[in-house]
Write an enzyme that holds these catalytic residues in place. Structure first.
Site, short mmCIF file in Angstrom:
data_model
loop_
_atom_site.label_atom_id
_atom_site.label_comp_id
_atom_site.label_asym_id
_atom_site.label_seq_id
_atom_site.Cartn_x
_atom_site.Cartn_y
_atom_site.Cartn_z
NE ARG A 90 2.53 -4.14 1.16
CZ ARG A 90 3.66 -4.78 0.91
NH1 ARG A 90 3.69 -5.79 0.06
NH2 ARG A 90 4.78 -4.43 1.50
CG ASN A 145 2.89 -2.14 -1.93
OD1 ASN A 145 1.92 -1.67 -1.35
ND2 ASN A 145 4.08 -2.19 -1.36
#
Length: 103
Positions: free
Chosen positions: A23, A41
């Site tokens: 990320r 996520n």
């Protein structure tokens, strides 16, 4: 359609993409390309999000999500859907969204 048209696109990346700073690297690459959107996520172990920006930069980010990712990630596939032309950006930056589930 020119490469300067603004587009929006959803994505999901599969493989070893959680616990490897995916990320953070996605956010950094999106910002480097001048894109806005988000990344998070999923409970299924994937990473998903949305990209918005000039068509050519979104396409460049697609390639990055398919094959580069973070240094320790192992991408098995990336899916892109809901591509559409937009008149203006819905976001002001590229952000990491915290998931609602507990990991």
């Amino acid at each position: 359609m020119s490469s300067e048209d603004l587009i929006s696109m959803d994505y999901e990346v599969f493989g070893r993409v959680q616990g490897v700073f995916f990320r953070k690297y996605t956010q950094a690459e999106g910002k480097r390309l001048g894109l806005v959107g988000w990344v998070q996520n999923t409970e299924a172990g994937t990473v998903q999000g949305q990209l918005q920006g000039p068509r050519n930069k979104v396409k460049e980010m697609q390639g990055w999500l398919r094959s580069t990712g973070s240094p320790k990630s192992q991408i098995t596939k990336a899916e892109f859907k809901n591509e559409k032309k937009i008149e203006s950006l819905d976001y002001s930056t590229f952000k990491i969204v915290r998931p609602f589930f507990s990991m």
